[in-house]
Scaffold this motif. Structure first.
Motif, PDB file in Angstrom:
ATOM      1  N   ILE A  87       0.850  -1.196   0.000  1.00  0.00           N
ATOM      2  CA  ILE A  87       0.000   0.000   0.000  1.00  0.00           C
ATOM      3  C   ILE A  87       0.880   1.237   0.000  1.00  0.00           C
ATOM      4  CG2 ILE A  87      -1.759   1.264   1.291  1.00  0.00           C
ATOM      5  CD1 ILE A  87      -2.603  -1.428   2.523  1.00  0.00           C
ATOM      6  N   ASN A  88       0.651   2.122  -0.946  1.00  0.00           N
ATOM      7  CA  ASN A  88       1.451   3.341  -0.986  1.00  0.00           C
ATOM      8  C   ASN A  88       0.583   4.551  -1.315  1.00  0.00           C
ATOM      9  OD1 ASN A  88       1.349   3.692  -3.976  1.00  0.00           O
ATOM     10  ND2 ASN A  88       2.551   1.786  -3.970  1.00  0.00           N
ATOM     11  N   ASN A  89       1.205   5.711  -1.323  1.00  0.00           N
ATOM     12  CA  ASN A  89       0.462   6.953  -1.543  1.00  0.00           C
ATOM     13  C   ASN A  89       0.429   7.379  -3.011  1.00  0.00           C
ATOM     14  OD1 ASN A  89      -0.161   7.355   1.225  1.00  0.00           O
ATOM     15  ND2 ASN A  89       1.927   8.102   1.577  1.00  0.00           N
ATOM     16  N   ASN A  90       0.938   6.537  -3.883  1.00  0.00           N
ATOM     17  CA  ASN A  90       0.895   6.838  -5.312  1.00  0.00           C
ATOM     18  C   ASN A  90      -0.557   6.902  -5.772  1.00  0.00           C
ATOM     19  OD1 ASN A  90       1.027   6.891  -8.096  1.00  0.00           O
ATOM     20  ND2 ASN A  90       2.401   5.151  -8.274  1.00  0.00           N
ATOM     21  N   GLU A  91      -0.950   7.996  -6.396  1.00  0.00           N
ATOM     22  CA  GLU A  91      -2.349   8.169  -6.795  1.00  0.00           C
ATOM     23  C   GLU A  91      -2.792   7.143  -7.835  1.00  0.00           C
ATOM     24  OE1 GLU A  91      -3.217  11.815  -8.754  1.00  0.00           O
ATOM     25  OE2 GLU A  91      -1.423  11.760 -10.017  1.00  0.00           O
ATOM     26  N   ASN A  92      -1.847   6.495  -8.506  1.00  0.00           N
ATOM     27  CA  ASN A  92      -2.186   5.482  -9.510  1.00  0.00           C
ATOM     28  C   ASN A  92      -1.757   4.079  -9.084  1.00  0.00           C
ATOM     29  OD1 ASN A  92      -3.375   7.233 -11.473  1.00  0.00           O
ATOM     30  ND2 ASN A  92      -1.328   7.976 -11.965  1.00  0.00           N
ATOM     31  N   SER A  93      -1.660   3.852  -7.797  1.00  0.00           N
ATOM     32  CA  SER A  93      -1.260   2.541  -7.295  1.00  0.00           C
ATOM     33  C   SER A  93      -2.264   1.476  -7.731  1.00  0.00           C
ATOM     34  CB  SER A  93      -1.181   2.579  -5.764  1.00  0.00           C
ATOM     35  OG  SER A  93      -0.939   1.295  -5.238  1.00  0.00           O
ATOM     36  N   THR A  94      -1.749   0.353  -8.242  1.00  0.00           N
ATOM     37  CA  THR A  94      -2.601  -0.747  -8.689  1.00  0.00           C
ATOM     38  C   THR A  94      -2.126  -2.049  -8.044  1.00  0.00           C
ATOM     39  OG1 THR A  94      -2.920   0.356 -10.816  1.00  0.00           O
ATOM     40  CG2 THR A  94      -3.572  -1.946 -10.675  1.00  0.00           C
ATOM     41  N   ILE A  95      -3.057  -2.735  -7.391  1.00  0.00           N
ATOM     42  CA  ILE A  95      -2.763  -3.998  -6.710  1.00  0.00           C
ATOM     43  C   ILE A  95      -3.693  -5.075  -7.257  1.00  0.00           C
ATOM     44  CG2 ILE A  95      -2.947  -5.190  -4.465  1.00  0.00           C
ATOM     45  CD1 ILE A  95      -2.097  -2.570  -3.139  1.00  0.00           C
ATOM     46  N   VAL A  96      -3.220  -6.310  -7.291  1.00  0.00           N
ATOM     47  CA  VAL A  96      -4.028  -7.437  -7.747  1.00  0.00           C
ATOM     48  C   VAL A  96      -4.250  -8.402  -6.589  1.00  0.00           C
ATOM     49  CG1 VAL A  96      -4.097  -9.460  -9.262  1.00  0.00           C
ATOM     50  CG2 VAL A  96      -3.296  -7.258 -10.157  1.00  0.00           C
ATOM     51  N   TYR A 149     -15.652  -4.453 -19.080  1.00  0.00           N
ATOM     52  CA  TYR A 149     -14.399  -4.014 -18.462  1.00  0.00           C
ATOM     53  C   TYR A 149     -13.841  -2.731 -19.073  1.00  0.00           C
ATOM     54  CZ  TYR A 149     -11.508  -5.615 -22.391  1.00  0.00           C
ATOM     55  OH  TYR A 149     -10.910  -5.759 -23.624  1.00  0.00           O
ATOM     56  N   THR A 150     -14.220  -2.416 -20.314  1.00  0.00           N
ATOM     57  CA  THR A 150     -13.723  -1.193 -20.967  1.00  0.00           C
ATOM     58  C   THR A 150     -14.487   0.047 -20.510  1.00  0.00           C
ATOM     59  OG1 THR A 150     -15.213  -1.473 -22.858  1.00  0.00           O
ATOM     60  CG2 THR A 150     -13.037  -2.497 -23.013  1.00  0.00           C
ATOM     61  N   GLU A 151     -15.586  -0.134 -19.803  1.00  0.00           N
ATOM     62  CA  GLU A 151     -16.415   0.997 -19.375  1.00  0.00           C
ATOM     63  C   GLU A 151     -16.144   1.410 -17.931  1.00  0.00           C
ATOM     64  OE1 GLU A 151     -20.474  -0.054 -20.088  1.00  0.00           O
ATOM     65  OE2 GLU A 151     -20.146  -0.500 -22.215  1.00  0.00           O
ATOM     66  N   ILE A 152     -15.200   0.759 -17.289  1.00  0.00           N
ATOM     67  CA  ILE A 152     -14.865   1.064 -15.892  1.00  0.00           C
ATOM     68  C   ILE A 152     -13.701   2.037 -15.841  1.00  0.00           C
ATOM     69  CG2 ILE A 152     -13.943   0.069 -13.753  1.00  0.00           C
ATOM     70  CD1 ILE A 152     -15.564  -2.440 -14.349  1.00  0.00           C
ATOM     71  N   ASP A 153     -13.764   2.970 -14.917  1.00  0.00           N
ATOM     72  CA  ASP A 153     -12.692   3.943 -14.724  1.00  0.00           C
ATOM     73  C   ASP A 153     -11.678   3.366 -13.727  1.00  0.00           C
ATOM     74  OD1 ASP A 153     -11.043   6.087 -14.335  1.00  0.00           O
ATOM     75  OD2 ASP A 153     -12.638   7.526 -13.920  1.00  0.00           O
ATOM     76  N   TYR A 154     -10.495   3.068 -14.201  1.00  0.00           N
ATOM     77  CA  TYR A 154      -9.460   2.459 -13.357  1.00  0.00           C
ATOM     78  C   TYR A 154      -8.487   3.497 -12.795  1.00  0.00           C
ATOM     79  CZ  TYR A 154     -10.982  -1.812 -15.764  1.00  0.00           C
ATOM     80  OH  TYR A 154     -11.727  -2.850 -16.290  1.00  0.00           O
ATOM     81  N   LYS A 155      -8.730   4.765 -13.079  1.00  0.00           N
ATOM     82  CA  LYS A 155      -7.815   5.807 -12.604  1.00  0.00           C
ATOM     83  C   LYS A 155      -7.887   5.919 -11.090  1.00  0.00           C
ATOM     84  CE  LYS A 155      -8.348   8.602 -16.810  1.00  0.00           C
ATOM     85  NZ  LYS A 155      -9.642   8.108 -17.330  1.00  0.00           N
ATOM     86  N   GLY A 156      -6.793   6.344 -10.505  1.00  0.00           N
ATOM     87  CA  GLY A 156      -6.705   6.429  -9.052  1.00  0.00           C
ATOM     88  C   GLY A 156      -6.233   5.119  -8.460  1.00  0.00           C
ATOM     89  N   LYS A 157      -6.307   4.992  -7.153  1.00  0.00           N
ATOM     90  CA  LYS A 157      -5.897   3.755  -6.490  1.00  0.00           C
ATOM     91  C   LYS A 157      -6.898   2.654  -6.813  1.00  0.00           C
ATOM     92  CE  LYS A 157      -3.433   5.772  -2.575  1.00  0.00           C
ATOM     93  NZ  LYS A 157      -3.325   5.794  -1.102  1.00  0.00           N
ATOM     94  N   CYS A 158      -6.370   1.527  -7.267  1.00  0.00           N
ATOM     95  CA  CYS A 158      -7.248   0.486  -7.823  1.00  0.00           C
ATOM     96  C   CYS A 158      -6.759  -0.899  -7.393  1.00  0.00           C
ATOM     97  CB  CYS A 158      -7.235   0.626  -9.344  1.00  0.00           C
ATOM     98  SG  CYS A 158      -8.019  -0.715 -10.230  1.00  0.00           S
ATOM     99  N   CYS A 159      -7.698  -1.750  -7.023  1.00  0.00           N
ATOM    100  CA  CYS A 159      -7.375  -3.141  -6.700  1.00  0.00           C
ATOM    101  C   CYS A 159      -8.241  -4.045  -7.575  1.00  0.00           C
ATOM    102  CB  CYS A 159      -7.648  -3.417  -5.225  1.00  0.00           C
ATOM    103  SG  CYS A 159      -7.434  -5.148  -4.782  1.00  0.00           S
ATOM    104  N   ILE A 160      -7.600  -4.897  -8.363  1.00  0.00           N
ATOM    105  CA  ILE A 160      -8.290  -5.806  -9.280  1.00  0.00           C
ATOM    106  C   ILE A 160      -8.299  -7.208  -8.675  1.00  0.00           C
ATOM    107  CG2 ILE A 160      -8.230  -6.859 -11.580  1.00  0.00           C
ATOM    108  CD1 ILE A 160      -6.704  -4.268 -12.468  1.00  0.00           C
TER     109      ILE A 160
END
Length: 235
Positions: free
Chosen positions: A79-88, A171-182
């Motif tokens: 977990i970090n403060n990066n505004e575009n952090s992505t975790i799976v 899946y193409t209609e979802i906004d993934y910007k910002g912190k995101c967990c898939i």
């Protein structure tokens, strides 16, 4: 942990992983690997093909290493403060080949880390290492006891939780910007009910043929790269 294969060997030898023993087939001729072994001042044992198969019956490509066990990281390290952090998150995946392939995709896409549950789930082993083609050395993985509580913590830290299922939003209609967990579900049963209820969005990949589902690692690759594409478009 026993690992094998040329790509895996190269990544292990390039990193600071502790190597206990190295076994090499007599006719092995990879100059780069020999150079890495020499630079690290490591010893190796030469064996014939039959002797190597005592250690590993799969395609070892002429080299087997005995290394320290994989080091999982604490959840807070992902977990970090990066505004575009992505975790799976992998919801009780069982096939080590799927885990290895997803690790490889995550490394290529620059994902911040992977979360897996402690129980009833595949963990890092030699097959995972081989399938990841050495990418495992560059990916952070956290192992947790409770996925629902983990998701709750991620939400508190500002992450949007995006699950995957055959029923949901394209899946193409979802906004993934910002912190995101898939979240990628189990190969046979998909996401568990409790995990599904914890999601903010459910993404589906449209099926146009006769098959109604995709391999977990293929589905993961499609969703992950859609998320990464949006992040880079934002930049």
């Amino acid at each position: 942990m026993i690992v094998y294969g040329r790509n895996v060997a190269k990544e292990v030898l390039k990193n600071n992983k502790k190597v206990r023993k190295i076994y090499i087939q007599k006719d092995f001729n990879d100059k780069e690997i020999f150079s890495l072994i020499e630079k690290k001042n490591l010893n190796y044992q030469t064996l014939d093909k039959k002797e190597l198969y005592r250690f590993e019956k799969f395609s070892h490509q002429g080299i087997i290493l005995d290394i320290e066990d994989f080091r999982y990281v604490e959840l807070d390290e992902l977990i970090n403060n990066n505004e575009n952090s992505t975790i799976v998150i992998l919801d009780h995946l069982e096939d080590p080949h799927n885990l290895g392939a997803i690790i490889r995709t995550c490394e290529a896409a620059g994902i911040d880390g992977i979360i897996i549950p402690k129980n009833r789930s595949v963990s890092v082993n030699s097959t995972v290492m081989k399938t990841s083609a050495g990418a495992l050395e560059n990916v952070k993985i956290s192992i947790v006891t409770n996925l629902v509580q983990t998701i709750k913590k991620l939400k508190e830290k500002g992450y949007w939780i995006i699950g995957t299922d055959m029923e949901g939003i394209n899946y193409t209609e979802i906004d993934y910007k910002g912190k995101c967990c898939i979240i990628i579900g189990n190969e046979g049963n998909g996401m568990s009910n409790s995990i599904s209820k914890s999601c903010d969005f459910i993404a589906k990949i449209p099926m146009y043929g006769k098959i109604n589902s995709l391999n977990a690692s293929v589905a993961a690759g499609i969703i992950i790269y859609e998320a990464i594409k949006m992040i880079h478009l934002k930049k």
